[in-house]
Design a protein around this motif. Sequence first.
Motif, PDB file in Angstrom:
ATOM      1  N   LEU A 245     -11.284  59.290  87.718  1.00 50.22           N
ATOM      2  CA  LEU A 245     -12.552  59.983  87.948  1.00 50.22           C
ATOM      3  C   LEU A 245     -12.625  60.513  89.377  1.00 50.22           C
ATOM      4  O   LEU A 245     -13.131  61.616  89.620  1.00 50.22           O
ATOM      5  N   ALA A 246     -12.102  59.730  90.329  1.00 54.01           N
ATOM      6  CA  ALA A 246     -12.101  60.200  91.725  1.00 54.01           C
ATOM      7  C   ALA A 246     -11.292  61.483  91.824  1.00 54.01           C
ATOM      8  O   ALA A 246     -11.682  62.437  92.502  1.00 54.01           O
ATOM      9  N   THR A 278     -13.682  57.757  72.106  1.00 57.67           N
ATOM     10  CA  THR A 278     -15.124  58.009  72.161  1.00 57.67           C
ATOM     11  C   THR A 278     -15.876  56.874  71.479  1.00 57.67           C
ATOM     12  O   THR A 278     -15.268  56.019  70.820  1.00 57.67           O
ATOM     13  N   ALA A 279     -17.190  56.876  71.644  1.00 63.25           N
ATOM     14  CA  ALA A 279     -18.015  55.829  71.049  1.00 63.25           C
ATOM     15  C   ALA A 279     -18.274  56.196  69.587  1.00 63.25           C
ATOM     16  O   ALA A 279     -19.238  56.894  69.267  1.00 63.25           O
ATOM     17  N   TYR A 296      -9.703  63.360  76.933  1.00 65.55           N
ATOM     18  CA  TYR A 296     -10.510  62.137  76.832  1.00 65.55           C
ATOM     19  C   TYR A 296     -10.128  61.203  77.975  1.00 65.55           C
ATOM     20  O   TYR A 296      -8.940  61.037  78.272  1.00 65.55           O
ATOM     21  N   ASN A 297     -11.146  60.620  78.634  1.00 64.17           N
ATOM     22  CA  ASN A 297     -10.840  59.732  79.775  1.00 64.17           C
ATOM     23  C   ASN A 297     -11.303  58.292  79.530  1.00 64.17           C
ATOM     24  O   ASN A 297     -11.403  57.508  80.471  1.00 64.17           O
ATOM     25  N   GLU A 298     -11.596  57.947  78.303  1.00 63.18           N
ATOM     26  CA  GLU A 298     -11.928  56.565  77.920  1.00 63.18           C
ATOM     27  C   GLU A 298     -13.143  56.029  78.670  1.00 63.18           C
ATOM     28  O   GLU A 298     -13.191  54.867  79.046  1.00 63.18           O
ATOM     29  N   SER A 299     -14.118  56.905  78.915  1.00 62.97           N
ATOM     30  CA  SER A 299     -15.339  56.421  79.563  1.00 62.97           C
ATOM     31  C   SER A 299     -16.563  57.065  78.925  1.00 62.97           C
ATOM     32  O   SER A 299     -16.462  58.055  78.197  1.00 62.97           O
ATOM     33  N   ALA A 314     -20.751  60.449  75.687  1.00 64.40           N
ATOM     34  CA  ALA A 314     -19.326  60.173  75.509  1.00 64.40           C
ATOM     35  C   ALA A 314     -18.617  61.474  75.888  1.00 64.40           C
ATOM     36  O   ALA A 314     -19.272  62.457  76.256  1.00 64.40           O
ATOM     37  N   ASN A 315     -17.319  61.513  75.814  1.00 61.76           N
ATOM     38  CA  ASN A 315     -16.625  62.742  76.222  1.00 61.76           C
ATOM     39  C   ASN A 315     -16.909  63.903  75.269  1.00 61.76           C
ATOM     40  O   ASN A 315     -16.777  65.062  75.651  1.00 61.76           O
TER      41      ASN A 315
END
Length: 410
Positions: A245-246, A278-279, A296-299, A314-315
């Motif tokens: 994310l950074a 995703t959720a 997708y970044n799993e967050s 979600a993404n």
Amino acid sequence: MSNAVETLERALGECREGYSLPGAFYSDPGIFELECDAFLKRQWFVAGHQSELPNQGDYVVVEVAGASIILVRGRDGELHAMHNSCRHRGALICVEPKGSVRQLTCRYHAWAYRLDGSLQAWRHMPAGLDKADFGLVRCGVATFEGFIFITLDPANAPDFSTLTAHLKPYWAPYHLAECKVVHRETYHMQANWKLAIENNLECYHCLPSHPEYSSVSGFVRADEKISPAAIEAHAVHRAKLESLLAGLGMPSERSEIRWVGGQLARAGIIPLSEGVSTASKGGEPVAPLLGELLAYNESTTTGAFGFTSYLFAANDYALSVTYIPRDAGRTDVVAKWLVRADAVEGRDYDLDALRWLWDETTKQDKAIIELNARGVETRGYRPGPYAELEGQTAEFVSQYLRLMRETARG
Ligand code: FES
Ligand SMILES: [Fe+2]
């Protein structure tokens, strides 16, 4: 002193720091009336998304805390929110929950209002009265990433830009203003609104009550300290996510909280379990990626705006949840699912797959919140201590009590 204030004072006298509230707070109609004025009217809550009111004259009616509000897009394209009660003798003006109009005309004696709520025409009224004094009573309106927020008490609500200033970076990458609402669901809960909010602010109940949500959200097992391996795996996953994310210039705080005028303003990044996109049921993608996301970044991103509105992204989809207190014993929970504006049902997303996880989770919440409501009404109820994992719930209760003590003092 009114009976309601006496009841409130008695109940306040029974409160214990760090404990759930005495029973009267969850059922007494007099306390509900007082908290509408002291607390609920000052909330900024999600009343809709701009995709629901694309054209001039489009309106929705929102019922909240004993008020009925017309939210309409005016001739200037601006949004206006005003009480749905005629300034003549008070008749309801908009009867349908949504629609499109050229002006707002009261059926009773045909007073007609412009879309900004100003009174345009009346008939046979005495000389000396000025139409300018009889516009519809206005509410505060503001937008955030395409979501339309309303407050019933703009003079006493916190400044909206102060409330949301630090939240923007969390939501910006999703381009939520360019999304559209594709599904709405209202869950009617037989429970006081505070029980629903208390539930929403803690995940202490997630492992026992939400097996599906817990299986895609790795933090639940880590927070529960299920095993050293679960804690370690989550920490490694979180560190990887933070550096990702950074690199994308996105914030990565798990929960950044500010209190503005006693209201919660929170956003945070919550990792999904490793390998979960995703959720959703099984963690599989359910719609095209949102906004600037390329993979997708799993967050997921979550956030609270005051205590009655909650956003989740979600993404590949977003969800807004608004808690609408109806009376001391009933709360409506309105959930809306959003996807990219250009996504096509059947080709890009399947509605059942899209809504499955949050629909299941909210139905599970309804069941436990209603159990809670039934239990606190019994004679045997004694307020109990909050766990560490219920920190935000305890904070909500303490902010709420601060305002109610001010009310009791007059
Ligand atoms: S009550 Fe609306 S015009 Fe009379
Ligand atoms: Fe829940």
